[in-house]
Design an enzyme around this catalytic site. Sequence first.
Site, mmCIF file in Angstrom:
data_model
loop_
_atom_site.group_PDB
_atom_site.id
_atom_site.type_symbol
_atom_site.label_atom_id
_atom_site.label_comp_id
_atom_site.label_asym_id
_atom_site.label_seq_id
_atom_site.Cartn_x
_atom_site.Cartn_y
_atom_site.Cartn_z
ATOM 1 N N CYS A 88 43.504 45.243 36.255
ATOM 2 C CA CYS A 88 43.526 43.748 36.905
ATOM 3 C C CYS A 88 44.967 43.723 37.799
ATOM 4 C CB CYS A 88 43.177 42.713 35.915
ATOM 5 S SG CYS A 88 43.180 40.906 36.631
ATOM 6 N N GLU A 131 35.448 39.565 39.277
ATOM 7 C CA GLU A 131 35.958 38.273 40.182
ATOM 8 C C GLU A 131 35.264 37.156 39.704
ATOM 9 O OE1 GLU A 131 38.986 39.080 41.521
ATOM 10 O OE2 GLU A 131 38.656 41.294 41.286
ATOM 11 N N HIS A 134 37.241 35.431 36.817
ATOM 12 C CA HIS A 134 38.184 34.966 37.071
ATOM 13 C C HIS A 134 38.031 33.419 37.354
ATOM 14 C CE1 HIS A 134 41.498 37.680 36.866
ATOM 15 N NE2 HIS A 134 40.784 38.586 37.447
#
Length: 152
Positions: A88, A131, A134
Amino acid sequence: MAVYKVVEIGDPILKEIAKPIKEITPNIIKLLENMADTMYAYNGVGLAAPQIGVSKRAIVVDVGEGLIELINPEIIEVSGEEKDIEGCLSVPGVQGEVVRAKKVTVKGLNRYGEEIVIPAEGLLARAFQHEIDHLNGILFVEKADNIVRKGR
């Protein structure tokens, strides 16, 4: 276009649930473009808005098949399971094995406000899941086994 510094682990924005985008304005379009520029500059395959310090539900992904921009993305279907190594941009120098769905279907809006549905498998499915995590304040290291620190 602009390249932003990627926010790193320890910054509280990475633990927040990002806010939904209610209206696609020129600033949101600019955000998507800046996110893509930043992702490419850092040689990433995906980036979520919180990674550049913006608490908005937007992601960009490019696993070598072309840029995908998604606003307010959500996973609507999952199947299978596989473990693979992830890294990441917000956790530099660290890799770990993460179990994720093998296939996903993701729904979101494009920059024109049109709903798009994308079936994905392999690296694209993994990138979408990473993603979208996140956007929900989740970092891959919270799900990873066999975490290894690499040189920066």
